[in-house]
Design an enzyme around this catalytic site. Structure first.
Site, PDB file in Angstrom:
ATOM      1  N   HIS A  26     -36.324 -31.911 -13.680  1.00  7.07           N
ATOM      2  CA  HIS A  26     -36.043 -31.362 -12.352  1.00  7.07           C
ATOM      3  C   HIS A  26     -37.261 -30.530 -11.950  1.00  7.07           C
ATOM      4  O   HIS A  26     -38.260 -30.485 -12.695  1.00  7.07           O
ATOM      5  CB  HIS A  26     -34.759 -30.529 -12.375  1.00  7.07           C
ATOM      6  CG  HIS A  26     -34.700 -29.520 -13.490  1.00  7.07           C
ATOM      7  ND1 HIS A  26     -35.558 -28.440 -13.563  1.00  7.07           N
ATOM      8  CD2 HIS A  26     -33.922 -29.441 -14.602  1.00  7.07           C
ATOM      9  CE1 HIS A  26     -35.295 -27.727 -14.641  1.00  7.07           C
ATOM     10  NE2 HIS A  26     -34.305 -28.320 -15.309  1.00  7.07           N
ATOM     11  N   HIS A  29     -39.043 -28.277 -14.553  1.00  3.64           N
ATOM     12  CA  HIS A  29     -39.995 -28.970 -15.422  1.00  3.64           C
ATOM     13  C   HIS A  29     -41.290 -29.276 -14.650  1.00  3.64           C
ATOM     14  O   HIS A  29     -42.394 -29.088 -15.166  1.00  3.64           O
ATOM     15  CB  HIS A  29     -39.407 -30.298 -15.912  1.00  3.64           C
ATOM     16  CG  HIS A  29     -38.197 -30.161 -16.783  1.00  3.64           C
ATOM     17  ND1 HIS A  29     -36.931 -30.504 -16.361  1.00  3.64           N
ATOM     18  CD2 HIS A  29     -38.049 -29.728 -18.058  1.00  3.64           C
ATOM     19  CE1 HIS A  29     -36.064 -30.300 -17.337  1.00  3.64           C
ATOM     20  NE2 HIS A  29     -36.711 -29.822 -18.377  1.00  3.64           N
ATOM     21  N   VAL A 168     -37.263 -21.641 -11.421  1.00  2.27           N
ATOM     22  CA  VAL A 168     -37.112 -22.380 -10.170  1.00  2.27           C
ATOM     23  C   VAL A 168     -35.618 -22.514  -9.869  1.00  2.27           C
ATOM     24  O   VAL A 168     -34.837 -22.891 -10.750  1.00  2.27           O
ATOM     25  CB  VAL A 168     -37.770 -23.775 -10.270  1.00  2.27           C
ATOM     26  CG1 VAL A 168     -37.561 -24.560  -8.982  1.00  2.27           C
ATOM     27  CG2 VAL A 168     -39.256 -23.642 -10.591  1.00  2.27           C
ATOM     28  N   ARG A 179     -28.456 -29.209 -17.452  1.00  2.00           N
ATOM     29  CA  ARG A 179     -27.003 -29.114 -17.637  1.00  2.00           C
ATOM     30  C   ARG A 179     -26.231 -29.043 -16.312  1.00  2.00           C
ATOM     31  O   ARG A 179     -25.030 -29.280 -16.303  1.00  2.00           O
ATOM     32  CB  ARG A 179     -26.650 -27.894 -18.483  1.00  2.00           C
ATOM     33  CG  ARG A 179     -27.010 -28.038 -19.950  1.00  2.00           C
ATOM     34  CD  ARG A 179     -26.668 -26.758 -20.697  1.00  2.00           C
ATOM     35  NE  ARG A 179     -27.313 -26.723 -22.003  1.00  2.00           N
ATOM     36  CZ  ARG A 179     -26.791 -27.231 -23.124  1.00  2.00           C
ATOM     37  NH1 ARG A 179     -25.599 -27.758 -23.090  1.00  2.00           N
ATOM     38  NH2 ARG A 179     -27.450 -27.178 -24.255  1.00  2.00           N
TER      39      ARG A 179
HETATM   40  P1  AMP Z   1     -35.613 -28.056 -21.323  1.00  4.87           P
HETATM   41  O1  AMP Z   1     -35.952 -29.483 -21.046  1.00  4.87           O
HETATM   42  O2  AMP Z   1     -34.354 -27.592 -20.656  1.00  4.87           O
HETATM   43  O3  AMP Z   1     -35.690 -27.697 -22.789  1.00  4.87           O
HETATM   44  O4  AMP Z   1     -36.738 -27.183 -20.634  1.00  4.87           O
HETATM   45  C1  AMP Z   1     -38.109 -27.421 -20.856  1.00  4.87           C
HETATM   46  C2  AMP Z   1     -38.899 -26.278 -20.283  1.00  4.87           C
HETATM   47  O5  AMP Z   1     -38.628 -26.163 -18.891  1.00  4.87           O
HETATM   48  C3  AMP Z   1     -38.523 -24.927 -20.916  1.00  4.87           C
HETATM   49  O6  AMP Z   1     -39.693 -24.159 -21.112  1.00  4.87           O
HETATM   50  C4  AMP Z   1     -37.641 -24.315 -19.875  1.00  4.87           C
HETATM   51  O7  AMP Z   1     -37.644 -22.910 -19.880  1.00  4.87           O
HETATM   52  C5  AMP Z   1     -38.265 -24.836 -18.596  1.00  4.87           C
HETATM   53  N1  AMP Z   1     -37.284 -24.787 -17.510  1.00  4.87           N
HETATM   54  C6  AMP Z   1     -36.029 -25.300 -17.509  1.00  4.87           C
HETATM   55  N2  AMP Z   1     -35.400 -24.996 -16.356  1.00  4.87           N
HETATM   56  C7  AMP Z   1     -36.279 -24.266 -15.609  1.00  4.87           C
HETATM   57  C8  AMP Z   1     -36.226 -23.646 -14.324  1.00  4.87           C
HETATM   58  N3  AMP Z   1     -35.147 -23.729 -13.544  1.00  4.87           N
HETATM   59  N4  AMP Z   1     -37.315 -22.982 -13.907  1.00  4.87           N
HETATM   60  C9  AMP Z   1     -38.425 -22.891 -14.671  1.00  4.87           C
HETATM   61  N5  AMP Z   1     -38.540 -23.449 -15.890  1.00  4.87           N
HETATM   62  C10 AMP Z   1     -37.479 -24.125 -16.360  1.00  4.87           C
END
Ligand code: AMP
Length: 246
Positions: A26, A29, A168, A179
């Protein structure tokens, strides 16, 4: 963009910016991919739904997956290499070495998800060793994860700079999260009280949600962090109380 499944095929050269992810991309990322794109010669993104950081098999099984769309979004964002290791590559038979960030990893999220940060720290260190980036990019959305990874990097002298980008949110204020895809429209509406309560610093606004914690944490920067359950989905969020998340 190259898609690489085996570490020996990575064959990376130049200054590398690395973004570890669990996919279902999203705009959160994508903001990390873009920052990495601006600051490095080569952008490497890993996509690995890390079983070691899930405490329940059910949660792991429900985690959103969307490989085709992820591939397209990563390519559009200028990612050079999408690293998609399989489970046996990351945790070969007989695997037995773990990274435990003792204090930071056992409070808040760690208290409610025992073993979670052990899984996070271990997979991050292994990915850093495989990719060998100059810089690695993380989101402030997962503030405790940032604190844990920074502590590990300091304690074990891992040669990488940790860069942190702001959370974000969508137009309604909900922090973007893979999620969120699991929420029904009604649950999504109810989930909005999470950012509202954090913004107002008022736990009472979480009325009707099951709250794991709503607490200030002395990370850098200091945050008010919360975790709630909306139906069967667990959401976390935080607001920065002082300082600059980057
Ligand atoms: P994930 O795929 O959920 O493990 O997230 C991968 C990276 O994206 C991690 O460093 C998260 O902190 C970051 N991330 C996930 N959601 C957001 C968001 N809404 N805003 C900024 N970074 C995010």
């Amino acid at each position: 963009m190259r898609v690489v499944e085996t570490p020996s095929d990575l064959q990376l050269e130049g200054e590398i910016g690395f973004v570890p992810t669990m996919g279902a991309f999203h705009d959160g990322h994508l903001s990390l991919f873009r920052a990495a794109r601006e600051e490095n010669e080569l952008v490497v993104v890993s996509l690995f739904v890390n079983p070691a950081q899930f405490d329940e098999d059910e949660d792991l099984g429900r985690y959103p997956r969307n490989a085709t769309r992820d591939f397209e979004l990563a390519e559009e964002a200028g990612v050079d290499v999408l690293f998609v290791p399989d489970r046996d590559e990351m945790y070969p038979p007989g695997f037995q070495t773990w990274v435990e960030v003792e204090q930071l990893g056992s409070m808040l999220e760690g208290q409610h998800r025992p073993g979670h940060f052990r899984g996070v720290a271990t997979v991050c260190l292994k990915l850093f060793n495989l990719v060998r980036p100059q810089r690695a990019y993380f989101g402030q959305k997962d503030a405790q994860q940032v604190a844990v990874v920074k502590q590990m990097v300091r304690d074990l002298a891992v040669p990488v700079e940790i860069r942190v980008l702001p959370t974000v949110r969508d137009a309604s204020g909900l922090a973007l999260s893979s999620r969120n895809d699991l929420l029904s429209p009604e649950e999504r509406e109810r989930a909005l009280s999470l950012p509202r309560a954090l913004e107002a610093r008022d736990q009472n606004l979480l009325d009707g949600l099951e709250v794991d914690y709503f607490e200030e944490a002395d990370f850098e920067p200091r945050v008010l962090a919360a975790a709630v359950r909306v139906g069967g989905t667990r959401l976390i969020d935080n607001v920065v109380l002082e300082g600059d998340p980057s």
